[in-house]
Design an enzyme around this catalytic site. Structure first.
Site, PDB file in Angstrom:
ATOM      1  N   CYS A 114       0.821  -1.215   0.000  1.00 33.62           N
ATOM      2  CA  CYS A 114       0.000   0.000   0.000  1.00 33.62           C
ATOM      3  C   CYS A 114       0.853   1.263   0.000  1.00 33.62           C
ATOM      4  CB  CYS A 114      -0.936  -0.002   1.206  1.00 33.62           C
ATOM      5  SG  CYS A 114      -1.893  -1.508   1.328  1.00 33.62           S
ATOM      6  N   HIS A 253      -3.225   6.686   3.293  1.00 35.63           N
ATOM      7  CA  HIS A 253      -3.640   5.437   2.638  1.00 35.63           C
ATOM      8  C   HIS A 253      -5.019   5.071   3.163  1.00 35.63           C
ATOM      9  CE1 HIS A 253      -4.035   1.423   1.311  1.00 35.63           C
ATOM     10  NE2 HIS A 253      -3.827   0.887   2.497  1.00 35.63           N
ATOM     11  N   ASN A 283     -10.165  -0.714   0.301  1.00 33.94           N
ATOM     12  CA  ASN A 283      -8.706  -0.612   0.284  1.00 33.94           C
ATOM     13  C   ASN A 283      -8.180  -1.083  -1.071  1.00 33.94           C
ATOM     14  OD1 ASN A 283      -5.962  -0.869   0.639  1.00 33.94           O
ATOM     15  ND2 ASN A 283      -6.085  -1.954   2.596  1.00 33.94           N
TER      16      ASN A 283
END
Ligand code: UT7
Length: 326
Positions: A114, A253, A283
């Site tokens: 990520c 994030h 996500n």
């Protein structure tokens, strides 16, 4: 140290298919309220069969190049942050070139989970100090291909998408004021894909065991994510000599509303500066920050001269933060 650069354009590519929490209720033992309370996610996008990471990456890159007024062939380098490459080799960045019939720009992937987009940004900033004049940084994922759709603790979290940014040297008024990045490989097994690489190549047994899917200790990831994202952001702000209340927009994030909110609070950035898209996309790993950047720009949340802070955490573990003057 100030690194002059300009984000000339951003763009995003999101698959049209929406998977809602209600859809997931029909697939695993979960509920819309559990998912919303624990993560803030309401829906996510899922790529159609046959659509690979490079397809989404190419769509985002082309749109970003068009917005920047350049042809993809004018890029010096294409950096793709991804954990879901089309193939182990060649890189997704090269598959992207294949898709666009492009030859010339250096092309490589960054495997930092990520944190991939911010790792890419840090690398691009370094390259722009040298001879490079135009660099594309892309975050792209088809997480739905590595999710275990029988595991309710992970399958509700992830989504597919891509975002791209075109970077140039700028006129000196904008750039990276401060940044921080790091990793702790000792915690690799807390969030990983056990099989499919050289350690455990694909066999009938690994496929039967669903060892090619995401394995995650969610609680451990949660705690480390809050600590690492806030510490990286704090370090980047200190290097930038920017106070938390001077930040105009924080783009963390986008994994989970609670993680983002806790990291923001620890960093001391006011609550109204937090930009969130996790509710609609889940996500998307390396794609969350560039997609959020693009939406923030589109909504007029970022204007020239603004201070934009970004911070990320992912598999590895990896972390990175960047403070930009837009
Ligand atoms: O980008 C980096 C990648 N990953 C992440 O950022 C994820 C980080 N972790 C998280 O976001 C959170 O840890 C989760 C959202 C994954 C889980 O939230 P949590 O508050 O840590 O819940 P938990 O894992 O402690 O589970 C609480 C309960 C458990 O039941 P018991 O043992 O208390 O009876 C789980 O079995 O919730 C249960 N549970 C679910 N229930 C309904 C786990 N997943 C689900 C689900 N629906 N989807």
């Amino acid at each position: 140290m100030f690194c002059p650069l300009k984000i000339l354009a951003t763009a995003r590519a999101l698959p049209p298919r929406v998977l809602t929490n209600a859809d997931l209720e029909a697939m695993v033992d979960t509920s819309d309220s559990w998912i919303r309370d624990r993560t803030g996610i309401r829906e996510r996008r899922i790529a159609a069969d046959g659509v690979a990471t490079s397809d989404l990456a190419a769509e985002a890159l082309l749109a970003a190049c068009t917005a920047a007024g350049i042809a993809p062939g004018e890029l010096d380098a294409i950096i793709v942050g991804t954990s879901t490459p089309d193939t182990l080799f060649p890189s997704t960045a090269c598959w992207l070139q294949h898709r666009l019939g492009l030859r010339g720009p250096a092309a490589f992937d960054v495997s930092a989970g990520c944190s991939g987009f911010l790792y890419g940004l840090e690398i691009a900033a370094g390259l722009l100090r040298g001879n490079a004049r135009r660099i594309a940084v892309v975050g792209a994922e088809v997480m739905s291909r590595v999710v275990n759709w029988q595991d309710r603790s992970t399958c509700v979290l992830f989504g597919d998408g891509a975002g791209a940014a075109i970077l140039g040297p700028g006129d000196g008024s904008s750039g990276v004021l401060g940044s921080a990045w790091g990793a702790d490989g000792n915690l690799a097994r807390v969030l990983y894909q056990p099989a499919g690489g050289s350690r455990a190549p694909a066999t009938l047994a690994t496929v039967a065991a669903l060892a090619h899917t995401v394995h995650m200790e969610g609680n451990t990831v949660f705690k480390h994510a809050v600590t690492a994202m806030s510490e990286a952001a704090t370090q980047a702000l200190a290097r930038a000599e920017i106070r938390p209340d001077q930040v105009d927009l924080l783009i963390p994030h986008q994994a989970n509303t609670r993680i983002m909110e806790a990291a923001r609070a620890r960093t001391g950035i006011p609550a109204d500066r937090l930009f969130s898209i996790v509710e609609r996309y889940g996500n998307m790993s390396a794609a969350t920050i560039p997609v959020a950047l693009d939406e923030a720009r589109e909504q007029g949340r970022i204007k020239d001269g603004d201070i934009v802070a970004m911070t990320a955490f992912g598999t590895g573990f990896t972390w990175a933060a960047s403070v930009l003057r837009w």
